[in-house]
Design an enzyme around this catalytic site. Structure first.
Site, PDB file in Angstrom:
ATOM      1  N   ASP A 167      23.335  -3.475 -23.760  1.00 53.83           N
ATOM      2  CA  ASP A 167      22.669  -4.443 -24.635  1.00 53.83           C
ATOM      3  C   ASP A 167      23.677  -5.579 -24.780  1.00 53.83           C
ATOM      4  O   ASP A 167      24.730  -5.406 -25.412  1.00 53.83           O
ATOM      5  CB  ASP A 167      22.377  -3.779 -25.985  1.00 53.83           C
ATOM      6  CG  ASP A 167      21.770  -4.757 -26.984  1.00 53.83           C
ATOM      7  OD1 ASP A 167      21.861  -5.976 -26.775  1.00 53.83           O
ATOM      8  OD2 ASP A 167      21.228  -4.280 -28.004  1.00 53.83           O
ATOM      9  N   VAL A 168      23.374  -6.729 -24.182  1.00 56.30           N
ATOM     10  CA  VAL A 168      24.379  -7.805 -24.137  1.00 56.30           C
ATOM     11  C   VAL A 168      24.711  -8.360 -25.522  1.00 56.30           C
ATOM     12  O   VAL A 168      25.720  -9.051 -25.686  1.00 56.30           O
ATOM     13  CB  VAL A 168      23.970  -8.974 -23.201  1.00 56.30           C
ATOM     14  CG1 VAL A 168      23.877  -8.521 -21.756  1.00 56.30           C
ATOM     15  CG2 VAL A 168      22.684  -9.642 -23.664  1.00 56.30           C
ATOM     16  N   TYR A 183      14.757 -19.727 -30.751  1.00 59.22           N
ATOM     17  CA  TYR A 183      14.924 -19.756 -29.290  1.00 59.22           C
ATOM     18  C   TYR A 183      15.473 -21.114 -28.851  1.00 59.22           C
ATOM     19  O   TYR A 183      16.472 -21.180 -28.123  1.00 59.22           O
ATOM     20  CB  TYR A 183      13.576 -19.468 -28.632  1.00 59.22           C
ATOM     21  CG  TYR A 183      13.601 -19.404 -27.128  1.00 59.22           C
ATOM     22  CD1 TYR A 183      13.992 -18.238 -26.472  1.00 59.22           C
ATOM     23  CD2 TYR A 183      13.210 -20.498 -26.348  1.00 59.22           C
ATOM     24  CE1 TYR A 183      13.996 -18.175 -25.084  1.00 59.22           C
ATOM     25  CE2 TYR A 183      13.224 -20.439 -24.965  1.00 59.22           C
ATOM     26  CZ  TYR A 183      13.606 -19.274 -24.336  1.00 59.22           C
ATOM     27  OH  TYR A 183      13.612 -19.219 -22.957  1.00 59.22           O
ATOM     28  N   ALA A 210      17.043 -23.417 -30.557  1.00 59.65           N
ATOM     29  CA  ALA A 210      18.410 -23.633 -31.051  1.00 59.65           C
ATOM     30  C   ALA A 210      19.409 -22.808 -30.244  1.00 59.65           C
ATOM     31  O   ALA A 210      20.492 -23.296 -29.882  1.00 59.65           O
ATOM     32  CB  ALA A 210      18.490 -23.275 -32.538  1.00 59.65           C
TER      33      ALA A 210
HETATM   34  P1  NAP Z   1      11.441 -11.563 -19.240  1.00 59.04           P
HETATM   35  O1  NAP Z   1      10.558 -11.272 -18.077  1.00 59.04           O
HETATM   36  O2  NAP Z   1      10.946 -11.307 -20.616  1.00 59.04           O
HETATM   37  O3  NAP Z   1      12.826 -10.816 -19.012  1.00 59.04           O
HETATM   38  C1  NAP Z   1      13.819 -10.808 -19.999  1.00 59.04           C
HETATM   39  C2  NAP Z   1      15.033 -10.109 -19.433  1.00 59.04           C
HETATM   40  O4  NAP Z   1      16.058 -10.121 -20.430  1.00 59.04           O
HETATM   41  C3  NAP Z   1      14.750  -8.653 -19.081  1.00 59.04           C
HETATM   42  O5  NAP Z   1      15.362  -8.342 -17.848  1.00 59.04           O
HETATM   43  C4  NAP Z   1      15.426  -7.893 -20.224  1.00 59.04           C
HETATM   44  O6  NAP Z   1      15.952  -6.643 -19.811  1.00 59.04           O
HETATM   45  C5  NAP Z   1      16.578  -8.808 -20.556  1.00 59.04           C
HETATM   46  N1  NAP Z   1      17.077  -8.573 -21.920  1.00 59.04           N
HETATM   47  C6  NAP Z   1      16.491  -8.904 -23.092  1.00 59.04           C
HETATM   48  N2  NAP Z   1      17.276  -8.518 -24.123  1.00 59.04           N
HETATM   49  C7  NAP Z   1      18.377  -7.938 -23.575  1.00 59.04           C
HETATM   50  C8  NAP Z   1      19.567  -7.377 -24.109  1.00 59.04           C
HETATM   51  N3  NAP Z   1      19.769  -7.308 -25.426  1.00 59.04           N
HETATM   52  N4  NAP Z   1      20.491  -6.878 -23.253  1.00 59.04           N
HETATM   53  C9  NAP Z   1      20.301  -6.950 -21.917  1.00 59.04           C
HETATM   54  N5  NAP Z   1      19.194  -7.463 -21.343  1.00 59.04           N
HETATM   55  C10 NAP Z   1      18.257  -7.965 -22.176  1.00 59.04           C
HETATM   56  O7  NAP Z   1      11.838 -13.091 -19.237  1.00 59.04           O
HETATM   57  P2  NAP Z   1      12.288 -14.094 -18.088  1.00 59.04           P
HETATM   58  O8  NAP Z   1      11.320 -15.185 -18.092  1.00 59.04           O
HETATM   59  O9  NAP Z   1      12.609 -13.399 -16.816  1.00 59.04           O
HETATM   60  O10 NAP Z   1      13.613 -14.648 -18.789  1.00 59.04           O
HETATM   61  C11 NAP Z   1      14.886 -14.667 -18.174  1.00 59.04           C
HETATM   62  C12 NAP Z   1      15.683 -15.801 -18.778  1.00 59.04           C
HETATM   63  O11 NAP Z   1      15.047 -17.044 -18.477  1.00 59.04           O
HETATM   64  C13 NAP Z   1      15.783 -15.754 -20.309  1.00 59.04           C
HETATM   65  O12 NAP Z   1      17.064 -16.137 -20.720  1.00 59.04           O
HETATM   66  C14 NAP Z   1      14.750 -16.774 -20.742  1.00 59.04           C
HETATM   67  O13 NAP Z   1      15.041 -17.291 -22.013  1.00 59.04           O
HETATM   68  C15 NAP Z   1      14.879 -17.799 -19.649  1.00 59.04           C
HETATM   69  N6  NAP Z   1      13.738 -18.696 -19.502  1.00 59.04           N
HETATM   70  C16 NAP Z   1      12.520 -18.253 -19.135  1.00 59.04           C
HETATM   71  C17 NAP Z   1      11.459 -19.140 -19.016  1.00 59.04           C
HETATM   72  C18 NAP Z   1      10.079 -18.715 -18.593  1.00 59.04           C
HETATM   73  O14 NAP Z   1       9.137 -19.528 -18.660  1.00 59.04           O
HETATM   74  N7  NAP Z   1       9.851 -17.506 -18.150  1.00 59.04           N
HETATM   75  C19 NAP Z   1      11.659 -20.497 -19.276  1.00 59.04           C
HETATM   76  C20 NAP Z   1      12.926 -20.924 -19.667  1.00 59.04           C
HETATM   77  C21 NAP Z   1      13.961 -20.018 -19.767  1.00 59.04           C
HETATM   78  P3  NAP Z   1      15.255  -5.218 -20.214  1.00 59.04           P
HETATM   79  O15 NAP Z   1      13.803  -5.350 -19.828  1.00 59.04           O
HETATM   80  O16 NAP Z   1      16.022  -4.239 -19.397  1.00 59.04           O
HETATM   81  O17 NAP Z   1      15.467  -5.024 -21.689  1.00 59.04           O
END
Ligand code: NAP
Length: 261
Positions: free
Chosen positions: A63-64, A155, A157
């Site tokens: 858990d990061v 988010y 911020a």
């Molecule tokens: P996602 O499908 O919801 O995946 C989130 C990832 O974060 C999962 O692999 C999850 O791992 C991991 N995670 C969450 N809490 C964690 C913790 N405490 N410790 C370790 N791992 C944790 O979302 P995503 O879209 O792929 O997001 C990836 C990144 O891109 C994020 O930083 C998000 O803010 C950013 N982002 C996404 C979008 C978009 O439109 N999708 C846009 C801008 C930025 P587990 O499932 O193993 O818990």
């Protein structure tokens, strides 16, 4: 291959954008460490897929948002590999609520994962990277770091802070041979986005994007390869938008609203 024999840690690498980055790195010849918190099975599947691509891979729980977990993850990584070249801070959470409805607990959770987690991994893996002569750190921020979301103030911020943390770390770690950059995705098709919109709403959103589509995780992964590789060896402290033109769409939206197109 652009990342041959590099060792790369990807937080939240089991699914979504993290998975796409992990597998694209593997295709480019990197050995990958797939961090997960909840998605254990998915992380092991990514490891299997990477092995089929001919590289070694390791799934590691952490858990990061917990510094001890990050320290333990680093120990596990160093048991198998004698270096780390690339760190991708991808793990993130979104709580979609207006500020006045966001509890202190929810605010703290978002900041703990999205911001504190990035600091913890930079602190721990930055030292390891410095001891093996440098590397590349990539923080996945968001366009929400410079355009406030309608809901989800915690988010936005947290992501704005990640952009500044990126610049701060870039300045401080340059002398260690470590480059630090951020990627700021706009809408990308992952669980995070798909859980917020219906199919119909997504189609409407696509029509209002300048490039007429919502991005795929692989779009972000290609940029991550560039920032991880020597192709970007003179680039540090930057935050790259990758959003299909979303950040420049104000007048497009206005024209559509005024039915001028
Ligand atoms: P996602 O499908 O919801 O995946 C989130 C990832 O974060 C999962 O692999 C999850 O791992 C991991 N995670 C969450 N809490 C964690 C913790 N405490 N410790 C370790 N791992 C944790 O979302 P995503 O879209 O792929 O997001 C990836 C990144 O891109 C994020 O930083 C998000 O803010 C950013 N982002 C996404 C979008 C978009 O439109 N999708 C846009 C801008 C930025 P587990 O499932 O193993 O818990």
């Amino acid at each position: 291959m652009k990342l041959l024999n590099k060792v790369a840690v990807i937080t939240g690498g089991g699914r979504g954008i993290g998975k796409a980055i992990a597998l694209e790195f593997a295709r480019e010849g990197a050995h990958i460490i797939v961090n997960y918190k909840k998605s254990r099975d998915e992380a092991y599947k990514v490891v299997e897929e990477a092995n089929k691509l001919g590289v070694s891979a390791l799934a590691v729980y952490a858990d990061v948002s917990k510094y001890k977990d990050v320290l333990n993850m680093a120990k596990t990584v160093l048991n198998k590999y004698d270096k780390v070249d690339i760190l991708v801070n991808n793990a993130g959470v979104l709580i979609n609520k207006k500020l006045l409805e966001t509890s202190v607990r929810e605010w703290t959770k978002v900041v703990n994962v999205n911001l504190n987690g990035v600091f913890y991994t930079i602190k721990v893996f930055g030292k390891i990277m410095a001891s093996n002569g440098g590397g590349s750190i990539i923080n996945i921020a968001s366009v929400a770091g410079y355009i406030p979301l309608m809901n989800g103030g915690a988010y936005s911020a947290s992501k704005a802070a990640v952009i500044m943390l990126t610049k701060q770390a870039a300045l401080e770690l340059a002398s260690e041979g470590i480059r630090v950059n951020a990627i700021c995705p706009g809408p990308i098709k992952t669980d995070m986005l798909l859980s917020e919109y219906t199919e119909r709403e997504l189609r409407i959103r696509e029509r209002y994007m300048p490039l007429m589509r919502i991005g795929d995780p692989i779009d972000v992964a290609k940029l991550a390869v560039f920032l991880a590789s020597d192709d970007s060896k003179y680039i540090t402290g930057e935050a790259y938008g990758i959003d299909g033109g979303f950040a420049i769409s104000t007048y497009l939206l206005l024209n559509k609203l005024l039915k001028r197109d």
